[in-house]
Each structure stands twice: as structure tokens, then as C-alpha cells.
Design a protein around this motif. Structure first.
Motif, mmCIF file in Angstrom:
data_model
loop_
_atom_site.group_PDB
_atom_site.id
_atom_site.type_symbol
_atom_site.label_atom_id
_atom_site.label_comp_id
_atom_site.label_asym_id
_atom_site.label_seq_id
_atom_site.Cartn_x
_atom_site.Cartn_y
_atom_site.Cartn_z
ATOM 1 N N ILE A 27 -7.772 0.753 6.272
ATOM 2 C CA ILE A 27 -6.422 0.632 6.823
ATOM 3 C C ILE A 27 -5.347 1.129 5.863
ATOM 4 O O ILE A 27 -4.175 1.222 6.246
ATOM 5 C CB ILE A 27 -6.116 -0.831 7.207
ATOM 6 N N GLY A 28 -5.698 1.435 4.607
ATOM 7 C CA GLY A 28 -4.672 1.896 3.688
ATOM 8 C C GLY A 28 -5.209 2.171 2.295
ATOM 9 O O GLY A 28 -6.381 1.918 1.996
ATOM 10 N N PRO A 74 0.819 -1.220 0.000
ATOM 11 C CA PRO A 74 0.000 0.000 0.000
ATOM 12 C C PRO A 74 0.847 1.261 0.000
ATOM 13 O O PRO A 74 1.900 1.320 0.636
ATOM 14 C CB PRO A 74 -0.813 -0.137 1.297
ATOM 15 N N ALA A 75 0.375 2.270 -0.712
ATOM 16 C CA ALA A 75 1.068 3.560 -0.733
ATOM 17 C C ALA A 75 0.835 4.327 0.547
ATOM 18 O O ALA A 75 1.678 5.124 0.970
ATOM 19 C CB ALA A 75 0.591 4.375 -1.936
ATOM 20 N N ILE A 76 -0.332 4.110 1.171
ATOM 21 C CA ILE A 76 -0.680 4.752 2.445
ATOM 22 C C ILE A 76 -1.186 3.662 3.377
ATOM 23 O O ILE A 76 -1.950 2.787 2.967
ATOM 24 C CB ILE A 76 -1.759 5.823 2.247
ATOM 25 N N GLY A 77 -0.782 3.705 4.629
ATOM 26 C CA GLY A 77 -1.279 2.737 5.604
ATOM 27 C C GLY A 77 -0.592 1.390 5.494
ATOM 28 O O GLY A 77 0.570 1.282 5.089
ATOM 29 N N ARG A 78 -1.323 0.338 5.794
ATOM 30 C CA ARG A 78 -0.746 -1.004 5.859
ATOM 31 C C ARG A 78 -1.568 -2.008 5.049
ATOM 32 O O ARG A 78 -2.680 -1.720 4.603
ATOM 33 C CB ARG A 78 -0.684 -1.477 7.320
ATOM 34 N N ALA A 88 -6.100 13.068 3.590
ATOM 35 C CA ALA A 88 -4.864 12.572 4.183
ATOM 36 C C ALA A 88 -5.125 11.715 5.416
ATOM 37 O O ALA A 88 -4.318 10.849 5.764
ATOM 38 C CB ALA A 88 -3.956 13.752 4.551
ATOM 39 N N ASP A 89 -6.267 11.948 6.078
ATOM 40 C CA ASP A 89 -6.574 11.209 7.308
ATOM 41 C C ASP A 89 -7.519 10.034 7.047
ATOM 42 O O ASP A 89 -8.321 9.673 7.905
ATOM 43 C CB ASP A 89 -7.206 12.151 8.334
ATOM 44 N N ILE A 90 -7.395 9.408 5.903
ATOM 45 C CA ILE A 90 -8.359 8.378 5.525
ATOM 46 C C ILE A 90 -8.220 7.121 6.362
ATOM 47 O O ILE A 90 -9.208 6.437 6.642
ATOM 48 C CB ILE A 90 -8.204 8.043 4.016
ATOM 49 N N THR A 91 -7.003 6.769 6.783
ATOM 50 C CA THR A 91 -6.845 5.549 7.573
ATOM 51 C C THR A 91 -7.557 5.719 8.922
ATOM 52 O O THR A 91 -7.488 6.769 9.569
ATOM 53 C CB THR A 91 -5.359 5.242 7.804
ATOM 54 N N ALA A 94 -12.446 -12.050 13.170
ATOM 55 C CA ALA A 94 -11.431 -10.998 13.144
ATOM 56 C C ALA A 94 -12.068 -9.662 12.797
ATOM 57 O O ALA A 94 -13.200 -9.588 12.303
ATOM 58 C CB ALA A 94 -10.348 -11.343 12.119
ATOM 59 N N ALA A 95 -11.319 -8.588 13.077
ATOM 60 C CA ALA A 95 -11.793 -7.258 12.705
ATOM 61 C C ALA A 95 -11.961 -7.181 11.190
ATOM 62 O O ALA A 95 -11.400 -7.988 10.439
ATOM 63 C CB ALA A 95 -10.802 -6.208 13.192
ATOM 64 N N ARG A 96 -12.759 -6.199 10.737
ATOM 65 C CA ARG A 96 -13.050 -6.091 9.303
ATOM 66 C C ARG A 96 -12.290 -4.898 8.711
ATOM 67 O O ARG A 96 -12.784 -3.776 8.715
ATOM 68 C CB ARG A 96 -14.549 -5.931 9.078
ATOM 69 N N PRO A 97 -11.077 -5.154 8.210
ATOM 70 C CA PRO A 97 -10.318 -4.080 7.560
ATOM 71 C C PRO A 97 -10.672 -3.999 6.078
ATOM 72 O O PRO A 97 -11.172 -4.958 5.481
ATOM 73 C CB PRO A 97 -8.872 -4.524 7.760
#
Length: 879
Positions: A252-253, A201-205, A235-238, A216-219
């Protein structure tokens, strides 16, 4: 050496200063020589005379000094360049025609090569893409069908050939927004999916390895385009939450800008697949595809053998769900570009033929021009120009001509690229991620430069060979007129034959593709597409999860839509016809032996008014009734293809079938209909069974409207009417059935290839006819005296017509005959693109021959008419 080069260039642009320096040096040397001779006892006058005699003229010495330098060669090149440009300005007709013809050929070739480069040459944006494969399950219908989740788990655990094996399900989501529920494109994937591709990912994980497990959590990951379009590139999307399919997911990204995975396009979201879904718990439910990376040193054949062994064991272990199911795989490159590869190669071949025709045409023009310039060449040779100097002039002219055409062709190619990309339907564009990289890159530039260089070399050789072979003295005496006609008949006529043959090949290809496209659009689809409007409805909220609520929703939608102006009838179906052919079940005949093959058939749940709305034809039996719901015994209507496969020579009415992959309750057949095209237009008819919507309702279905007004107007009012029932109901993909037919992938591919090759063929026809006209017209101009003598001796105009048309007819016949022979071999490349048309289709080849023959006759008639109008007296005086 570099300093000498700089000095040479500086001297070239300061010729006057350089001449002054040479003159000063010569004057100084002359004075020194005079002084020396005067010291020997000669008078001033005698010394000057002797010194001048030793040096010859100052101008001659200055010229020798200048010509021995590097700048002299450069000056000669600049002189040749100026002379070449002046020649083009003096002959605007020739220059415009030659440059225009060559520009068209180069533009077509460069534009098509840009698509070939993007799709077939440029590497995929994945790490070590050559080791990536896509996995399918195969069955009796074909090799590329969905994989079940439970089979995926067994394949993953039992294989010995993959370092990674993951899955993806490209079915999209229903996303809740402040404006209501709407469709969101995307896919479910296993947790290691992107690591297998080698994408970060370019942003996040990325997803963690355990985030595809139950509980499990739903990413969720955003694509770059989805981040831009849906969230304005925040910019604050994560950490933000998005509700997909009634489940909250945490973003998450964001994936890289250049990431495009064609099998899932278009896509905005990627979420993790879970093992606790209803389909995932059922081995007989197939809704996945596999992605795997081969271990180092493992070949595709070895991997295929390993997977077939695993699939064979599963078929024995689970006969109810896996009988007749195997494994199949493709390199990821074949999946992404496999369908377009033959089209691109055919188009590249067509563009190459067009370029060859254009080059031959320009070469023939240059040959004519070189013949008319023989006297000029002879005069220049007589006054001292060497053959090398004359050859350099022709090379310069060829380079100028090819360079101008190359630049204009490249510019035109860029415009053609943008226009061609704009013609691709939106859905098709999303499934062709390589189109994003179409452009004039370095490889395309090198290709354009190479073909321009090749053209320049050819244009330099043709007149240069003429100069090399000619006798300049004879040319000076004869003026070249009679000899020109001889040479032109010898070479120019052969070039025109080549042009005509190539034009036949392109015209034959265009004719076959056009006929194939016509037959594709006129295939019997089993329905009447005119005035049919369709849209998709998805009611994912908890209120519509149970069958009674789903049936109630269907009836409420029917009630609301039936009151709309222009709506004649309404129907519902689990899947629209003319689609990808998905949605199948395994069938067997109750009381009969198990089918060993062809068990998998298309499965559709439809409302009672479905068949009358689409105007399908009932062969025997009856339609469904409104009261056939879950309280009644299950019934079904089959198509003729299923009747042939399951009940050959029998009456299927009253027979019973059942499915292992669904409820094993029996389905009684109550009717047989004509085949409806459930798959793509170019696919063979598939066996299909239709069951009442009320016996197997769903909250995701399609609505079909038979209209008396324009379909688009009805679609907008229908969407508003459904939203008025409940704003959380998603309504998406409104489209007319005619658009669905014409914009289907198979129709688009056939239409695009037919149009593009047709454009090449049209240009080839024009160029070849122009070339033939030039040959005959030039021949007439060279034979004016002969024609005048014939007419003076009593020849009739009709005999002159026959004389000229006989020459043209001979060339046309040879070119067309050669082209027909070549087309029989060349059109075999089109075999995979043709639909119900043979490569040797007689009517198409005959039509091509007649079309080109008629065009050749018209092109020959004009110079023949001019020849027949020659005044014998004027012709003899002119000579």
C-alpha cells in the motif's frame, strides 16, 4: 561604508595606480605652494626650496598618506602572510613535522566528533522524539524482555499516561519468490505504529486503524531500501501483491528514504500484527515490544509508576503466566544509542587527549623556533618594527599553520569516516541507522573550525608572549643562545611532562580495553567453535505444519547432509548459542515450593547429537536418545547454572520440573552439562534447559555441522542439498561459529573501542617520545660548551651519558607518575566497557609505565650518545 570597502580592495590590487594618483596630488600641491610663494616675491629656486622644506620628502609624504589608509593594513596582512609562507618553505622540516602532527590530532578529533554528532547530537527523524518511549516486560532475569500480545491489550486499555501505545515484533518474514522461498527482513506492527512515530509514507498510504484486526485485509508497507532493492523503485508498486509467511499481502505504500527505526532494522517490509495468531492468543507467549508516546506534561517517572501498577494487577489476576512479571520503559533515544554512548564518549575523550598532545608538541616546536629567531626579531625591532607589528607577524604564522593543518585534517577525517563505517559488520550497520548520516556536515565543519581556531590562538600566543617578555636589545647582543636554553628548560620540559602524562592515560585505556577484549574472546562458551558451520532453515509451507512432517524433514536433512564431503556430525537446535539470549520459559520444581524469582530460563529444543557436535561437556547423567519422541515421557538436560538455582546442594538427576507457559506435563531431568553461553559473550551465564527436538519439533530451526574441511565450502554444499529436498524451504544466514563469536555485538563493540583507543594511544606514544627527544636533543645542543668543558677537564663519556639520561629520566618519571595518577581517575569512564578487568588493573598500568619508560630511555639515548661524542676542542672553538 560598503563603497569605501570596495574602493579599498580595488586600491590594494592597483597599488601602482594609487601611488601615481598620490604622486600627482602631491605634485599639484607642491606646484600650488611654489606659485603662492613666488607671488610673495620669492624666486623660483627659493620658492621650490621652501615648499620642499614644508612638505619634507615626497616619498615620506606619500608613505604617510598610504599608511593612513585602510589598504595599508590589508597590505601589511598580505605581507605577513607571504612572509609566513616563505618561513615555512625555508624550514621544511619544521613545517612538515608541525603540520603532520597537528593534522593527525585534528583528523582524529573531527572523525570521532562526526560519529558523536550523528548518534548523540542529531535529533531522531521522528516527530517530538523526546516523548517516545519503548516498553518491555521485566522478570527475574532483567528489565528488557518481550511483551505478550494480551498484556499489550491490557496495558493499552488501562494506562492513563500515553496518548498512543503500539507494538512491534521485529522477527521478519518468509517471502515467496520465483527462485523459491527466502528470508525477508521486517516487522509486524500495530496499525497506528507509524502515526505514533509521526512518519508519513512517501508513496501511497499508511495502515488504516482497523487493519490490524482479525479478518481484515493484509496490507504491507515497504521501506525505501526494500523498494529500491527488491522492486527496482517501480513507480507502480502500490497495489502489487507479495506472499509473506504463506499469506498474500497488498503493498500500500513506501516509507520515506530517511526513515529508520533501529529496533526493527534491517527491514524491507512492515505488515500488521493480528490477534488471531497462536502466540497472540496465549498470554504466556512473549514476542512483542511496545512503543508509546507520553501525554503532554507526563514525566517518565509518572508513566513508569502507572505501568508498574498495571503490571502488578495483571500478575495477581493471571498468576500462571504473569507471576514475577513487571513493566519497564526506556526513552527511545536511550534504546537506539544507549549501547554506543559510552564508547563514543570514551573515544571522543581519547581523541581530545590526542589533539591536546599534538597541540602541545607543536607548541613546543614553536617555542624552540621562537627562541632561535630572537636575533631576527631583535634586528627587525631595531630597524623600526613595533611590538604590535611583530605580534601580528606571529599571529599570522600561527593562523597559517593551524589553517593548513585544519584543512588537511578535515580531508583526512572524511577518509577516516568512510573507512570506519566500512568496518562495521552489515548486521551491526543495519542496527545503527545514525551511521547513514555520517559525514562532513555544518556542525562537523564548525567543530573543525573551532579546534583549528583554538590551535591558531595557542600558536600565536606562545611566540607572542616571548616577544612581549623579552628585551630586544639583550636578544640582539646575546643572539639568544644561552637564554634560549634556559627558557626551553623552563617551558619545554613542562610541556613534555604533560605529553607523557596524557600518553600514559591513553595507553592505560587502550591496555584495559585490549585486555578486556582478550578475556571476552577467551571466555568459556561451553563449546568448541572451530570447524562449526551453522545455517537457518525455515519450512513455512502447509506441508510442514504438523510435528510428524517436521520430524521427517529433520531426518531427511540429516540424511542428505551426512553424505557431504567434510561433514563429521550434524545437529539441530531451536536457537543457536552465542545469540541474544531470547527463547525462555518459566520453570518450577515439581513437588517443591514455587520459586519467587529466577523462574525464567533459556529453553532450547535440540537433536540427540547436538551436544556431541558442539562438544559440550556432560557433568553427570546421560544424553538424549533418538527414540525419545512425543510418545515417550518428557525429558530434559539442564546446565550447571540451573542446577545451582533450582537444586542447591541436591542431585538434580531424576528430579522433575514443569512450566506454566508451556504444557504442564512434567519434565524429568536426565543430565547436567557445563554452561553453554546462550546469550552475548559479556553476559553472565544463564540457567538453561534443553529438551529433545523430537518431543517438540518445529518448522523453523538451525542446523549445526561439525566439519573436517573449511566451513565456508561445506555451507555452500549444505545449502544446495537442503534446497534439493524441496525448493520452497528457505535456507538463510549461513555463518561459521567462529564468525558468530567474533562478529557478535559485544565482541564488535569491545574490539572497536580497543582498536580505536589503541590507535590514539600509539600516536600519543610516538608524539610524546618525539617531544621528549626534541627536549633532550635541544638541551644537548644548548649545552655543547658545558659538555666540552666537562670533557676537557677529564669527565668520562659515561658521566656525560648519566648527565643527559638523568635529565631525561627525571622528565619521564614525573610524566609517567602524573599519568598513572590521572589514569586512575580517567579510566573510571571505561568501567561500563570493561569485561572482567578492573580499572586499576596493576599489570596493565605496570606494563604501560614500563613501555613508556623504555621508549623514553630510547628517545633519550640518541642525544646522550651525541653528547658523549662531542670533541672538547671543537666545542670550545664553536662557542
Amino acid at each position: 561604508m560598503f563603497n569605501n570597502l570596495i574602493a579599498g580592495i580595488r586600491a590594494l590590487f592597483h597599488r601602482k595606480q594609487r601611488n601615481a594618483e598620490i604622486h600627482a596630488e602631491l605634485s599639484s600641491f607642491l606646484e600650488a605652494s611654489i606659485d603662492e610663494k613666488m607671488r610673495r616675491g620669492l624666486s623660483r629656486e627659493q620658492a621650490e626650496h621652501a615648499a620642499h622644506a614644508e612638505m619634507a620628502s615626497t616619498e615620506s609624504v606619500r608613505h604617510k598618506v598610504w599608511s593612513a589608509s585602510w589598504e595599508s593594513t590589508a597590505e601589511s596582512l598580505f605581507q605577513d602572510l607571504r612572509f609566513a609562507l616563505r618561513q615555512l618553505r625555508r624550514n621544511p622540516g619544521f613545517a612538515t613535522t608541525a603540520i603532520l602532527i597537528l593534522t593527525l590530532g585534528i583528523a582524529a578529533s573531527v572523525a570521532i566528533f562526526s560519529f558523536v554528532d550523528a548518534a548523540l547530537i542529531r535529533p531522531l527523524p521522528f516527530q517530538n522524539a523526546s516523548s517516545l518511549v519503548i516498553l518491555f516486560e521485566n522478570n527475574s532475569l532483567g528489565p528488557r524482555f518481550h511483551l505478550s500480545y494480551k498484556d499489550y491489550i491490557d496495558w493499552k486499555n488501562q494506562n492513563t499516561v500515553f496518548s498512543n501505545l503500539e507494538i512491534y515484533a521485529p522477527w521478519g518474514f518468509m517471502m515467496q519468490t520465483p527462485a523459491g522461498t527466502q528470508k525477508a527482513d521486517g516487522a509486524l506492527v500495530s496499525a497506528n505504529f507509524f502515526r505514533t512515530l509521526g512518519v508519513t509514507p512517501a508513496i501511497g498510504r499508511d495502515f488504516r486503524p482497523d487493519e490490524d484486526q482479525a479478518g481484515a485485509a493484509r496490507p504491507v508497507l515497504l521501506t525505501y531500501a526494500g523498494w529500491q532493492r527488491l522492486y527496482g523503485a517501480r513507480a507502480d508498486i502500490t497495489g502489487q501483491t507479495v506472499v509473506l509467511d504463506n499469506q498474500p499481502n497488498t503493498i500500500i505504500g513506501v516509507l520515506p528514504r530517511d526513515f529508520h527505526f533501529q529496533p526493527t532494522e534491517p527491514a524491507d517490509f512492515f505488515a500488521t500484527e493480528r490477534p488471531d495468531g497462536a502466540c497472540e492468543k496465549d498470554r504466556g507467549c512473549h514476542n512483542q515490544f511496545g512503543l508509546a508516546r507520553l501525554r503532554p506534561g507526563v514525566s517518565l517517572a509518572a508513566a513508569m509508576a502507572n505501568m508498574k501498577n498495571i503490571a502488578g494487577r495483571l500478575a495477581l489476576q493471571y498468576p500462571d503466566s504473569n507471576r514475577d512479571r513487571g513493566a519497564f520503559m526506556l526513552p527511545i533515544t536511550d534504546l537506539i544509542v544507549g549501547d554506543v554512548r559510552p564508547i563514543l564518549l570514551v573515544l571522543l575523550a581519547g581523541a581530545a587527549l590526542l589533539l591536546l598532545i599534538a597541540t602541545v608538541n607543536v607548541a613546543s616546536l614553536l617555542l624552540v623556533r621562537s627562541e632561535t629567531r630572537k636575533r631576527e626579531i631583535a634586528v627587525r625591532g631595531a630597524i623600526g618594527a613595533s611590538r604590535a607589528r611583530l605580534l601580528l607577524q606571529f599571529v599570522t604564522e600561527g593562523v597559517v599553520l593551524a589553517s593548513v593543518a585544519g584543512i588537511l585534517g578535515s580531508v583526512l577525517a572524511c577518509a577516516v569516516m568512510r573507512y570506519a563505517v566500512g568496518l562495521v559488520p552489515k548486521d551491526m550497520f543495519a542496527s545503527m541507522p545514525y551511521l547513514y548520516s555520517i559525514g562532513f556536515n555544518f556542525r562537523v565543519f564548525i567543530f573543525a573550525a573551532l579546534i583549528s581556531f583554538a590551535a591558531a590562538a595557542l600558536f600565536s600566543i606562545i611566540p607572542a608572549v616571548r616577544v612581549t617578555l623579552s628585551d630586544l636589545r639583550e636578544d640582539l647582543n646575546a643572539g639568544g643562545r644561552g637564554a634560549a636554553g634556559t627558557v626551553w628548560r623552563r617551558f619545554g620540559s613542562n610541556l613534555v611532562v604533560v605529553e607523557l602524562a596524557l600518553a600514559v592515560v591513553l595507553l592505560a585505556g587502550a591496555g584495559l580495553l585490549g585486555k578486556s577484549f582478550y578475556r571476552l574472546l577467551h571466555v568459556d562458551t561451553g563449546l568448541v567453535p572451530d570447524h562449526l558451520a551453522t545455517l537457518q532453515v525455515s519450512a513455512q509451507s502447509p506441508a510442514y505444519q504438523q510435528p510428524p512432517a517436521q520430524i521427517a524433514l529433520e531426518r531427511e536433512i540429516q540424511s542428505r547432509l551426512s553424505t557431504l564431503p567434510g561433514v563429521r556430525s550434524i545437529a539441530f537446535t531451536s536457537q543457536l548459542p552465542l545469540g541474544d539470549g531470547d527463547g525462555t520459559i518459566d520453570l518450577d520444581v515439581f513437588g517443591g515450593p514455587p520459586h519467587k524469582d529466577l523462574r525464567e530460563v533459556a529453553d532450547r529444543e535440540v537433536s540427540p547429537g547436538y551436544f556431541s557436535t558442539i562438544r559440550a561437556r556432560l557433568v553427570r547423567g546421560r544424553w538424549f536418545t533418538e527414540d525419545e519422541d512425543s510418545t515417550k515421557s518428557r525429558v530434559g538436560i539442564i546446565n550447571q547454572q540451573l542446577a545451582k538455582q533450582f537444586f542447591p546442594g541436591e542431585d538434580p538427576i531424576g528430579q522433575q520440573v514443569f512450566s506454566d507457559s508451556r504444557s504442564k506435563s512434567h519434565i524429568r531431568i536426565i543430565g547436567v552439562i557445563s554452561d553453554i553461553q546462550e546469550g552475548q559473550l559479556d553476559a553472565a551465564p544463564r540457567a538453561a534447559i534443553y529438551m529433545p527436538f523430537n518431543q517438540a519439533p518445529d518448522n523453523d530451526f538451525a542446523v549445526i555441522l561439525r566439519t573436517t574441511q573449511t566451513e565456508d565450502a561445506v555451507l555452500s554444499s549444505a545449502t544446495a542439498a537442503i534446497h534439493s529436498i524441496d525448493p520452497v524451504i528457505a535456507v538463510h544466514d549461513p555463518i561459521t561459529m567462529t564468525q558468530r563469536l567474533h562478529d557478535s555485538p559485544s565482541a564488535w563493540f569491545h574490539r572497536s573501542s580497543a582498536w580505536l583507543v589503541g590507535c590514539f594511544a600509539a600516536l600519543a606514544l610516538i608524539l610524546s617520545v618525539v617531544g621528549l627527544y626534541g627536549v633532550i636533543s635541544y638541551s644537548v645542543s644548548q649545552r655543547t660548551r658545558e659538555i666540552g668543558v666537562r670533557m676537557a677537564l677529564g669527565a668520562q663519556r659515561s658521566s656525560v651519558y648519566r648527565l643527559i639520561l638523568r635529565e631525561a629520566g627525571r622528565l619521564a618519571f614525573i610524566g609517567i607518575a602524573a599519568g598513572l595518577l590521572c589514569s586512575l581517575a580517567a579510566t573510571t569512564l571505561l568501567r561500563s566497557l570493561l569485561f572482567r578487568v578492573q580499572t586499576w588493573d596493576v599489570t596493565t598500568l605496570a606494563a604501560v609505565a614500563l613501555t613508556l619508560g623504555a621508549a623514553a630511555l630510547l628517545a633519550s639515548y640518541l642525544p646522550a650518545r651525541r653528547a658523549a661524542s662531542v670533541n672538547p676542542t671543537e666545542a670550545l672553538h664553536a662557542e
